[in-house]
Design an enzyme around this catalytic site. Structure first.
Site: not given
Ligand code: M6R
Length: 606
Positions: A2, A27, A74, A98-99, A479, A483, A486, A502, A601
């Site tokens: 958070c 966050r 969060w 936060n934590g 990736e 994308k 998410e 497989h 994020k």
């Molecule tokens: O800030 P970071 O690069 O350490 O974050 C790693 C992942 O949390 C981040 O890449 C996450 O998978 C993204 N939402 C992907 O789009």
């Protein structure tokens, strides 16, 4: 994970807290709240959902106090409801956290037996009640906080206000970051310098275990052993301007479009483009001496590391161990003393990646960090930093940070190849010239957006999507799938194309779109065999390739025709069509592209 902020100010705190919270929304954005002190009286305002709900609610609530704390959440423990929103409060105090408190169940049981009445399902509320218990038994605020913190297992950064004392705020951290801001007759506290940027640029970072007692004119800091310590402020360079979307509908689209420019900057930082060589890297690492390199990261950053493995092994003949940070940190992998670990993180705050960094350092390794936020905890704790020059990335789905990570990693792999004497000078020059073309090729791919949008409309009707790729296109397939899921919430999986037979081939039917990332490279023919296997089972193919690949594949497919290019640079350029495909699918589905559900994020909890 958070965002927290605190102000001991000379003006009404609530609007300033909200402004800071806007900068911390990366966050988490499940709920938000503020608490202020006015003539010693604690007042709270909280709201479920995004910050704008809190702003609306604050219009009807008169919070005029000059001392206050704020939180954007969060959700970890307890649903994202108003009752679980921070600040949590008792009659004597209000607190933001936060934590994660790992032993909160046992503490809650104990506190309830002592008569504490809980108003939320959160782990955080136990901290409030523990401090309250200390205050009730006559302890001073600092002693009550210290006693409470001694009972906690887990990670925290907290800020506490005390009823009856408008002049006091206490902050503390263990595991989660906390910065102290020094103003002119005002003091602040926040999860990062960005949150405090509109208030001050004089920032001190607390060390792990620190406790800070703030009054309006200064701060006393005590280390983990309770000894007074100096944490002098330094000038932070973050901008106080909130980044805006410009003419773009979403931050994600803006960031996708920024890639030619920011990748160009990043490459120019590491490559001598006219001389056709890598600039000398002042890392203090002798690559010739290394037996292996260990790479750790999470999510998209992990996929950047996966691409880099191919580059390091090919350009530098350097064996790579690569791990997801949440696995690495508990694997107890023996690491060579004086070896090198590389962590990759956009935010520089990811808890698992940070823990991996600390593990590697404890094992006697040097740690280099590829980071986008140079003031972050990972950047500060690493032995050396390799910055990505992507600029602030606001969209939760990482785009430009990913391609900038790839740019840095490619340059590092080339530099390692030269240092190990396995990459001839002429080959270095060829690679540098090839990477120099990436921004131009990215710009060309961005012009394919209309065609990709049309394909995305079709993809938006699917329930499941497969992504396939071989070699460096395999991490791009992973990736692409990440994308899509998410931001559109469509179930998607990435596979190494050779793995199709497989197991996943059982899923193929006419309703299953299969996105194939297949540049016309040395593994192209193998990938095409897998594409034929999909076609033979009536799978719907979306083929991302160049002219030569499209004509050689000879299958009925939706096509994204990318310019042809040297094989080594394809991961950077092919990342863009998969980003655009996910983006337009999400827009078509009507989801919240920049702040998708359940995500944040920066992932600062395990
Ligand atoms: O800030 P970071 O690069 O350490 O974050 C790693 C992942 O949390 C981040 O890449 C996450 O998978 C993204 N939402 C992907 O789009």
């Amino acid at each position: 994970m958070c965002g927290i902020v605190g102000i001991l100010g000379t003006r009404a705190a609530a609007p300033l807290l909200v402004d800071s919270l806007k900068r911390l929304e990366y966050r988490g954005y499940d709920s938000a709240g503020v608490a202020t002190l006015e003539d010693g009286r604690l007042a709270r305002c909280r709201a479920e959902g995004k910050l704008k709900h809190l702003e609306d609610r604050l219009k009807a609530t008169r919070l005029t106090g000059r001392t206050g704390i704020g939180h954007t959440r969060w959700a970890t423990h307890g649903a994202p409801t108003e009752s679980n929103a921070h600040p949590h409060a008792t009659d004597r105090l209000a607190l933001v956290h936060n934590g994660i408190i790992e032993n909160y169940r046992e503490l809650r049981g104990e506190l309830e037996q002592c008569g504490a009445v809980f108003a939320s399902d959160t782990d955080t509320e136990v901290i409030a009640h523990l401090i309250d218990l200390g205050l009730a038994s006559g302890a001073a605020p600092k002693e009550a906080v210290e006693a409470a913190l001694r009972r906690l297992r887990g990670a925290f950064a907290i800020a506490v206000l005390f009823g009856g004392d408008d002049e006091l705020m206490i902050g503390a951290r263990r595991g989660s970051p906390l910065a102290i801001g020094h103003g002119d007759g005002e003091m602040y506290l926040g999860s990062d310098a960005i949150a405090l940027a509109p208030l001050t640029d004089q920032i001190a970072y607390l060390e792990d275990g620190d406790l800070a007692v703030l009054i309006r004119t200064g701060v006393d800091v005590f280390d983990a052993d309770g000894r007074p310590v100096e944490r002098p402020p330094t000038r932070a360079t973050v901008t106080s301007l909130l980044v805006d979307k410009g003419n773009h509908r979403h931050f994600m689209l803006k960031e996708i479009n920024e890639q030619p420019e920011v990748v160009g900057h990043t490459l120019a930082h590491y490559l001598d483009l006219t001389g056709g060589r890598c600039k000398p890297l002042d890392l203090g690492v002798d690559f010739a001496r290394l037996d292996r390199l260990s790479i750790t990261a999470c999510g998209t950053a992990y996929y950047a590391g996966m691409v880099a493995r191919y580059w390091f092994e090919r350009f530098a003949r350097l064996p790579i161990d690569i791990d997801i940070a949440s696995e690495f940190r508990y694997r107890e992998q023996p690491l060579a003393k004086k070896g090198l670990s590389l962590v990759i993180s956009q935010s520089g705050e990811t808890a698992d990646t940070l823990a991996s960094l600390r593990y590697a350092k404890a094992e006697g390794q040097q740690v280099a960090a590829v980071v986008n936020v140079e003031q972050s905890t990972i950047a500060r704790e690493a032995d050396m930093i390799l910055p990505t020059l992507a600029g602030p990335e606001i969209g939760v789905a990482s785009t430009k940070a990913f391609t900038c990570q790839l740019a840095v990693l490619a340059c590092l792999a080339i530099a390692a190849g030269r240092a190990r004497n396995v990459l001839p000078e002429a080959e270095e020059a060829r690679l540098v010239a090839a990477f120099a073309e990436v921004p131009r090729l990215m710009s060309q791919v961005l012009r394919l957006e209309d065609g990709i949008e049309a394909i995305a409309r079709d993809l938006g009707r699917a329930e499941h999507v497969l992504y396939l790729g071989r070699g460096t296109s395999y991490p791009i397939a992973l990736e692409g799938a990440l994308k899509l899921k998410e931001i559109s919430y469509i179930h998607a999986e990435g596979y190494a194309a050779g793995e199709l037979k497989h197991g996943p081939i059982a899923l193929i039917d006419e309703a299953m779109p299969v996105v194939v990332i297949a540049p016309h490279d040395h593994v192209f023919e193998k990938t095409v065999s897998n594409v034929q296997e999909v076609a033979a089972r009536d799978g719907r193919i979306i083929l991302v390739s160049d002219e030569a690949g499209i004509s050689a594949a000879g299958v009925n497919a939706d096509r994204v025709v990318v310019p042809s290019m040297p094989a080594e640079i394809t991961p950077l350029v092919y990342a863009l069509p998969v980003q655009l495909l996910a983006y337009h699918t999400a827009v078509f589905m009507g989801t919240d592209v920049d702040q998708p559900r359940n995500l944040a994020k920066s992932v600062t909890v395990e």
